[in-house]
Design a protein around this motif. Sequence first.
Motif, PDB file in Angstrom:
ATOM      1  N   VAL A  60      54.426  54.492  13.000  1.00 30.09           N
ATOM      2  CA  VAL A  60      53.951  53.432  12.106  1.00 30.09           C
ATOM      3  C   VAL A  60      53.396  52.273  12.917  1.00 30.09           C
ATOM      4  CG1 VAL A  60      54.637  51.798  10.348  1.00 30.09           C
ATOM      5  CG2 VAL A  60      55.551  54.091  10.294  1.00 30.09           C
ATOM      6  N   VAL A  61      54.122  51.893  13.959  1.00 25.91           N
ATOM      7  CA  VAL A  61      53.655  50.769  14.781  1.00 25.91           C
ATOM      8  C   VAL A  61      52.331  51.123  15.457  1.00 25.91           C
ATOM      9  CG1 VAL A  61      54.186  49.398  16.815  1.00 25.91           C
ATOM     10  CG2 VAL A  61      55.910  49.764  15.096  1.00 25.91           C
ATOM     11  N   ALA A  62      52.163  52.394  15.851  1.00 26.86           N
ATOM     12  CA  ALA A  62      50.902  52.804  16.470  1.00 26.86           C
ATOM     13  C   ALA A  62      49.754  52.680  15.475  1.00 26.86           C
ATOM     14  CB  ALA A  62      51.010  54.236  16.971  1.00 26.86           C
ATOM     15  N   ALA A  63      50.011  53.067  14.223  1.00 24.79           N
ATOM     16  CA  ALA A  63      48.961  52.935  13.211  1.00 24.79           C
ATOM     17  C   ALA A  63      48.592  51.475  13.002  1.00 24.79           C
ATOM     18  CB  ALA A  63      49.434  53.563  11.903  1.00 24.79           C
ATOM     19  N   VAL A  64      49.630  50.615  12.941  1.00 24.47           N
ATOM     20  CA  VAL A  64      49.385  49.181  12.765  1.00 24.47           C
ATOM     21  C   VAL A  64      48.580  48.623  13.933  1.00 24.47           C
ATOM     22  CG1 VAL A  64      50.583  46.978  12.829  1.00 24.47           C
ATOM     23  CG2 VAL A  64      51.359  48.742  11.280  1.00 24.47           C
ATOM     24  N   GLU A  65      48.982  49.039  15.140  1.00 26.66           N
ATOM     25  CA  GLU A  65      48.302  48.537  16.346  1.00 26.66           C
ATOM     26  C   GLU A  65      46.836  48.975  16.359  1.00 26.66           C
ATOM     27  OE1 GLU A  65      46.630  49.714  20.021  1.00 26.66           O
ATOM     28  OE2 GLU A  65      48.034  51.085  19.112  1.00 26.66           O
ATOM     29  N   ALA A  66      46.593  50.236  15.970  1.00 28.98           N
ATOM     30  CA  ALA A  66      45.206  50.709  15.958  1.00 28.98           C
ATOM     31  C   ALA A  66      44.383  49.926  14.944  1.00 28.98           C
ATOM     32  CB  ALA A  66      45.172  52.199  15.637  1.00 28.98           C
ATOM     33  N   LEU A  77      68.146  51.207   6.797  1.00 31.13           N
ATOM     34  CA  LEU A  77      67.390  50.659   5.661  1.00 31.13           C
ATOM     35  C   LEU A  77      66.671  49.369   6.057  1.00 31.13           C
ATOM     36  CD1 LEU A  77      66.675  51.008   2.751  1.00 31.13           C
ATOM     37  CD2 LEU A  77      68.679  49.712   2.111  1.00 31.13           C
ATOM     38  N   LEU A  78      67.343  48.527   6.840  1.00 32.33           N
ATOM     39  CA  LEU A  78      66.723  47.241   7.210  1.00 32.33           C
ATOM     40  C   LEU A  78      65.481  47.433   8.082  1.00 32.33           C
ATOM     41  CD1 LEU A  78      67.000  44.217   6.858  1.00 32.33           C
ATOM     42  CD2 LEU A  78      68.304  44.163   8.964  1.00 32.33           C
ATOM     43  N   PRO A  79      65.518  48.268   9.132  1.00 32.61           N
ATOM     44  CA  PRO A  79      64.262  48.530   9.855  1.00 32.61           C
ATOM     45  C   PRO A  79      63.180  49.129   8.967  1.00 32.61           C
ATOM     46  CG  PRO A  79      66.114  49.284  11.132  1.00 32.61           C
ATOM     47  CD  PRO A  79      66.662  48.860   9.821  1.00 32.61           C
ATOM     48  N   PHE A  80      63.592  49.978   8.025  1.00 35.75           N
ATOM     49  CA  PHE A  80      62.613  50.571   7.117  1.00 35.75           C
ATOM     50  C   PHE A  80      61.907  49.493   6.310  1.00 35.75           C
ATOM     51  CE2 PHE A  80      61.737  52.228   2.850  1.00 35.75           C
ATOM     52  CZ  PHE A  80      60.815  53.198   3.167  1.00 35.75           C
ATOM     53  N   GLU A  81      62.694  48.544   5.768  1.00 35.37           N
ATOM     54  CA  GLU A  81      62.084  47.462   5.002  1.00 35.37           C
ATOM     55  C   GLU A  81      61.213  46.585   5.893  1.00 35.37           C
ATOM     56  OE1 GLU A  81      62.112  47.134   1.896  1.00 35.37           O
ATOM     57  OE2 GLU A  81      63.700  48.505   1.279  1.00 35.37           O
ATOM     58  N   ALA A  82      61.687  46.328   7.109  1.00 36.06           N
ATOM     59  CA  ALA A  82      60.926  45.485   8.033  1.00 36.06           C
ATOM     60  C   ALA A  82      59.572  46.119   8.336  1.00 36.06           C
ATOM     61  CB  ALA A  82      61.725  45.266   9.312  1.00 36.06           C
ATOM     62  N   ILE A  83      59.578  47.439   8.518  1.00 33.83           N
ATOM     63  CA  ILE A  83      58.325  48.090   8.886  1.00 33.83           C
ATOM     64  C   ILE A  83      57.397  48.175   7.671  1.00 33.83           C
ATOM     65  CG2 ILE A  83      58.620  50.575   8.553  1.00 33.83           C
ATOM     66  CD1 ILE A  83      58.067  50.449  11.769  1.00 33.83           C
ATOM     67  N   SER A  84      57.981  48.203   6.475  1.00 32.06           N
ATOM     68  CA  SER A  84      57.149  48.139   5.278  1.00 32.06           C
ATOM     69  C   SER A  84      56.433  46.800   5.201  1.00 32.06           C
ATOM     70  CB  SER A  84      58.002  48.337   4.028  1.00 32.06           C
ATOM     71  OG  SER A  84      58.863  49.405   4.174  1.00 32.06           O
ATOM     72  N   ILE A  85      57.177  45.724   5.491  1.00 30.95           N
ATOM     73  CA  ILE A  85      56.560  44.393   5.466  1.00 30.95           C
ATOM     74  C   ILE A  85      55.491  44.292   6.553  1.00 30.95           C
ATOM     75  CG2 ILE A  85      57.026  41.941   5.817  1.00 30.95           C
ATOM     76  CD1 ILE A  85      59.751  42.443   4.530  1.00 30.95           C
ATOM     77  N   LEU A  86      55.759  44.912   7.711  1.00 32.96           N
ATOM     78  CA  LEU A  86      54.771  44.915   8.798  1.00 32.96           C
ATOM     79  C   LEU A  86      53.476  45.588   8.346  1.00 32.96           C
ATOM     80  CD1 LEU A  86      54.112  44.461  11.820  1.00 32.96           C
ATOM     81  CD2 LEU A  86      54.968  46.738  12.232  1.00 32.96           C
ATOM     82  N   LEU A  87      53.606  46.710   7.652  1.00 33.29           N
ATOM     83  CA  LEU A  87      52.419  47.414   7.169  1.00 33.29           C
ATOM     84  C   LEU A  87      51.638  46.563   6.188  1.00 33.29           C
ATOM     85  CD1 LEU A  87      53.408  51.131   6.642  1.00 33.29           C
ATOM     86  CD2 LEU A  87      51.555  50.247   8.007  1.00 33.29           C
ATOM     87  N   LEU A  88      52.358  45.900   5.268  1.00 29.65           N
ATOM     88  CA  LEU A  88      51.680  45.057   4.282  1.00 29.65           C
ATOM     89  C   LEU A  88      50.954  43.904   4.969  1.00 29.65           C
ATOM     90  CD1 LEU A  88      51.191  44.332   1.339  1.00 29.65           C
ATOM     91  CD2 LEU A  88      53.297  43.014   1.386  1.00 29.65           C
ATOM     92  N   ALA A  89      51.659  43.258   5.917  1.00 25.41           N
ATOM     93  CA  ALA A  89      51.045  42.145   6.640  1.00 25.41           C
ATOM     94  C   ALA A  89      49.819  42.608   7.401  1.00 25.41           C
ATOM     95  CB  ALA A  89      52.068  41.525   7.589  1.00 25.41           C
TER      96      ALA A  89
END
Lengths: 109, 178
Positions: free
Chosen positions: A76-82, B146-158
């Motif tokens: 996921v982080v790689a996709a975000v970074e790209a 669950l908390l990292p999962f939510e954090a990464i969801s917010i990262l994707l949205l941002a």
Amino acid sequence: MTVPVEHLFILSAILFAIGTAGFFLRRNVIIVLMSIELMLNAANLAFLAASRMHTLEAGATEASLQGPLFAIFVIVVAAVEAAVGLALVIALYRNQQTVDLEQVTALKN
Amino acid sequence: MANALFYLMAAGAVAAALGVVLAKSPIQCVLSLLASFFCLATIYLLAGFQFLAAAQILVYAGAIMVLFLFVIMLLNLGNPSSKDGAEDGLFRRKGAFLSVIVAAATMAAGAMAVTADGLAPATQPMPEHGIDTINGLAGEMFGRYLLPFEAISILLLATAVAVVVLAKRDRKDAGKGS
């Protein structure tokens, strides 16, 4: 597959080293981003190799799931970074009409 | 048989990675990276990670590579000699020293992993359905992680918002056209 887990770690190290070389050597921003993807992939492989090692150590009765989970997070982080990196490349190209890192010196000195 | 396939795919992954670093045209680099991802997905499959292999193909080869190809074609960078950098070569000289150091350190770490004790023998049986069953992954991801999962969801949205803002034209430029 009965390959020893060390060979997975060695492959990971080789791929990471190649990615590092590309990151430091290439002049094209997009290829530098691709080298970062290569390094993230090598890290993923190391996570999975560790997971496989722990699963085998536990006698295969209980799967070690931290490795795959963190590999998913890395993907996921790689996709975000790209996405962010390529948006920056587009903004850079719009402003300077170049993707050559040697010519992007606005922040130098 | 599986072992031979592993070593074949490992050699393929390394060769494709070298292709990314050494190829002239960015399009060749993208295709090499794609080959490297497919080789790695096969290795994940052989090592017992079915879901990760599928995710590797879907996310890396499907989404990220399309993004790279799209930008290269959008900026018309496919031909290396048409633009800047052709006369000075593909490489930066300043980076060579640093890259040699980091690559040597990485390889040393890999060598230490080889000589370390306590690594599991490879002949033990694997779990029947692979290591990363969807069932087990979901239990961990929506339980302990669950908390990292939510954090990464917010990262994707941002990121979605940030990319739109970054790639959008400035408002004062929008009136000028082109």
